[in-house]
Design a protein around this motif. Sequence first.
Motif, PDB file in Angstrom:
ATOM      1  N   LEU A 153       0.931  -1.158   0.062  1.00 32.54           N
ATOM      2  CA  LEU A 153       0.166  -0.010   0.139  1.00 32.54           C
ATOM      3  C   LEU A 153       0.714   1.405  -0.031  1.00 32.54           C
ATOM      4  CD1 LEU A 153      -2.742  -1.129   2.491  1.00 32.54           C
ATOM      5  CD2 LEU A 153      -2.872  -1.103  -0.133  1.00 32.54           C
ATOM      6  N   ASP A 154       1.920   1.301   0.715  1.00 34.30           N
ATOM      7  CA  ASP A 154       2.681   2.367   0.640  1.00 34.30           C
ATOM      8  C   ASP A 154       3.831   2.843  -0.819  1.00 34.30           C
ATOM      9  OD1 ASP A 154       2.411   3.058   3.412  1.00 34.30           O
ATOM     10  OD2 ASP A 154       3.322   1.001   3.723  1.00 34.30           O
ATOM     11  N   LYS A 155       3.896   1.646  -1.349  1.00 33.48           N
ATOM     12  CA  LYS A 155       4.630   1.701  -2.585  1.00 33.48           C
ATOM     13  C   LYS A 155       3.663   1.753  -3.919  1.00 33.48           C
ATOM     14  CE  LYS A 155       9.262   0.938  -0.912  1.00 33.48           C
ATOM     15  NZ  LYS A 155      10.506   0.061  -1.158  1.00 33.48           N
ATOM     16  N   ASN A 156       2.676   1.533  -3.527  1.00 33.74           N
ATOM     17  CA  ASN A 156       1.672   1.183  -4.716  1.00 33.74           C
ATOM     18  C   ASN A 156       2.024   0.155  -5.662  1.00 33.74           C
ATOM     19  OD1 ASN A 156      -1.034   1.534  -5.799  1.00 33.74           O
ATOM     20  ND2 ASN A 156       0.014   3.421  -7.359  1.00 33.74           N
ATOM     21  N   ILE A 157       2.520  -1.028  -5.245  1.00 37.39           N
ATOM     22  CA  ILE A 157       3.019  -2.199  -6.285  1.00 37.39           C
ATOM     23  C   ILE A 157       2.139  -3.291  -5.838  1.00 37.39           C
ATOM     24  CG2 ILE A 157       4.824  -3.593  -6.798  1.00 37.39           C
ATOM     25  CD1 ILE A 157       6.650  -1.449  -5.816  1.00 37.39           C
ATOM     26  N   THR A 158       1.492  -3.785  -7.129  1.00 36.49           N
ATOM     27  CA  THR A 158       0.833  -5.173  -6.803  1.00 36.49           C
ATOM     28  C   THR A 158       1.484  -6.214  -7.480  1.00 36.49           C
ATOM     29  OG1 THR A 158      -1.260  -3.916  -6.717  1.00 36.49           O
ATOM     30  CG2 THR A 158      -1.419  -6.276  -7.061  1.00 36.49           C
ATOM     31  N   TYR A 159       1.698  -7.437  -6.695  1.00 38.97           N
ATOM     32  CA  TYR A 159       2.240  -8.599  -7.253  1.00 38.97           C
ATOM     33  C   TYR A 159       0.933  -9.661  -7.393  1.00 38.97           C
ATOM     34  CZ  TYR A 159       6.332  -6.504  -5.035  1.00 38.97           C
ATOM     35  OH  TYR A 159       7.435  -5.599  -4.681  1.00 38.97           O
ATOM     36  N   SER A 160       0.921 -10.150  -8.398  1.00 42.41           N
ATOM     37  CA  SER A 160      -0.211 -11.343  -8.734  1.00 42.41           C
ATOM     38  C   SER A 160       0.282 -12.558  -9.315  1.00 42.41           C
ATOM     39  CB  SER A 160      -1.615 -10.511  -9.370  1.00 42.41           C
ATOM     40  OG  SER A 160      -1.023 -10.081 -10.535  1.00 42.41           O
ATOM     41  N   GLY A 161      -0.137 -13.549  -8.914  1.00 39.41           N
ATOM     42  CA  GLY A 161       0.137 -14.863  -9.471  1.00 39.41           C
ATOM     43  C   GLY A 161       0.415 -15.934  -8.591  1.00 39.41           C
ATOM     44  N   ASN A 162       0.991 -16.872  -8.656  1.00 39.43           N
ATOM     45  CA  ASN A 162       1.181 -18.073  -7.886  1.00 39.43           C
ATOM     46  C   ASN A 162       2.294 -17.766  -6.678  1.00 39.43           C
ATOM     47  OD1 ASN A 162       0.442 -20.818  -7.153  1.00 39.43           O
ATOM     48  ND2 ASN A 162       2.527 -21.352  -7.664  1.00 39.43           N
ATOM     49  N   PHE A 163       1.692 -18.125  -5.437  1.00 38.86           N
ATOM     50  CA  PHE A 163       2.914 -17.695  -4.167  1.00 38.86           C
ATOM     51  C   PHE A 163       3.464 -19.118  -3.819  1.00 38.86           C
ATOM     52  CE2 PHE A 163       0.740 -13.911  -4.841  1.00 38.86           C
ATOM     53  CZ  PHE A 163       1.810 -12.839  -4.187  1.00 38.86           C
ATOM     54  N   ILE A 164       4.497 -19.341  -3.450  1.00 36.86           N
ATOM     55  CA  ILE A 164       5.244 -20.641  -2.701  1.00 36.86           C
ATOM     56  C   ILE A 164       5.841 -20.221  -1.426  1.00 36.86           C
ATOM     57  CG2 ILE A 164       6.654 -22.571  -2.835  1.00 36.86           C
ATOM     58  CD1 ILE A 164       6.133 -22.319  -5.937  1.00 36.86           C
ATOM     59  N   ASP A 165       5.490 -20.592  -0.441  1.00 36.00           N
ATOM     60  CA  ASP A 165       6.100 -20.108   0.935  1.00 36.00           C
ATOM     61  C   ASP A 165       6.246 -18.493   1.334  1.00 36.00           C
ATOM     62  OD1 ASP A 165       6.068 -22.745   1.867  1.00 36.00           O
ATOM     63  OD2 ASP A 165       7.990 -23.112   0.943  1.00 36.00           O
ATOM     64  N   GLY A 166       5.200 -17.764   0.484  1.00 38.90           N
ATOM     65  CA  GLY A 166       5.213 -16.350   1.107  1.00 38.90           C
ATOM     66  C   GLY A 166       5.902 -15.577  -0.160  1.00 38.90           C
ATOM     67  N   PHE A 167       6.273 -16.168  -1.254  1.00 34.07           N
ATOM     68  CA  PHE A 167       6.916 -15.389  -2.410  1.00 34.07           C
ATOM     69  C   PHE A 167       6.259 -15.676  -3.638  1.00 34.07           C
ATOM     70  CE2 PHE A 167      10.305 -15.763   0.921  1.00 34.07           C
ATOM     71  CZ  PHE A 167      10.906 -14.424   0.793  1.00 34.07           C
ATOM     72  N   LEU A 168       5.976 -14.613  -4.482  1.00 37.01           N
ATOM     73  CA  LEU A 168       5.443 -14.844  -5.818  1.00 37.01           C
ATOM     74  C   LEU A 168       6.490 -15.560  -6.783  1.00 37.01           C
ATOM     75  CD1 LEU A 168       3.223 -14.178  -7.633  1.00 37.01           C
ATOM     76  CD2 LEU A 168       4.528 -12.099  -8.284  1.00 37.01           C
ATOM     77  N   GLU A 169       6.071 -16.626  -7.161  1.00 36.69           N
ATOM     78  CA  GLU A 169       7.071 -17.695  -7.884  1.00 36.69           C
ATOM     79  C   GLU A 169       6.385 -18.296  -9.136  1.00 36.69           C
ATOM     80  OE1 GLU A 169      10.242 -18.907  -6.864  1.00 36.69           O
ATOM     81  OE2 GLU A 169      10.184 -17.964  -5.053  1.00 36.69           O
TER      82      GLU A 169
END
Length: 127
Positions: free
Chosen positions: A60-76
């Motif tokens: 929310l602070d940097k206005n960046i969105t990551y979307s897709g498949n997450f594995i153990d907390g990371f977008l992968e």
Amino acid sequence: MKTKSAVSSNQIDFVFFGNMIDGVIGDYGAKKYKEKNLTFIYKGQFKDERFNGVGILTNLDKNITYSGNFIDGFLEGEGIIDGPEYEYVGEIKWNLEHGKGKKSYKGSIEGAYTEGEWYEGDPIGNH
């Protein structure tokens, strides 16, 4: 729908809305939390109380969105990183551009792009 909060030092570290089983985060929901003075919201699938499966993570602070498949907390794997300066579509590892992808720039350089191979967020090879 149930809610779970974690509190430390009189501050709420996170709030979770979604499926819960015996007080443990279930398989789907939304989590709002702070990390390194930044506020994030994740909506999607969970496993072992971590982001696992399809989801959307927003800084929310940097206005960046990551979307897709997450594995153990990371977008992968295949995903999208969309921020105020660019949108990246392609392969991602540890929330960074990694593998084949295309970064399309916004703002004053809209229409420009970098396409090719990426390594830990940086372009490599020919573009």
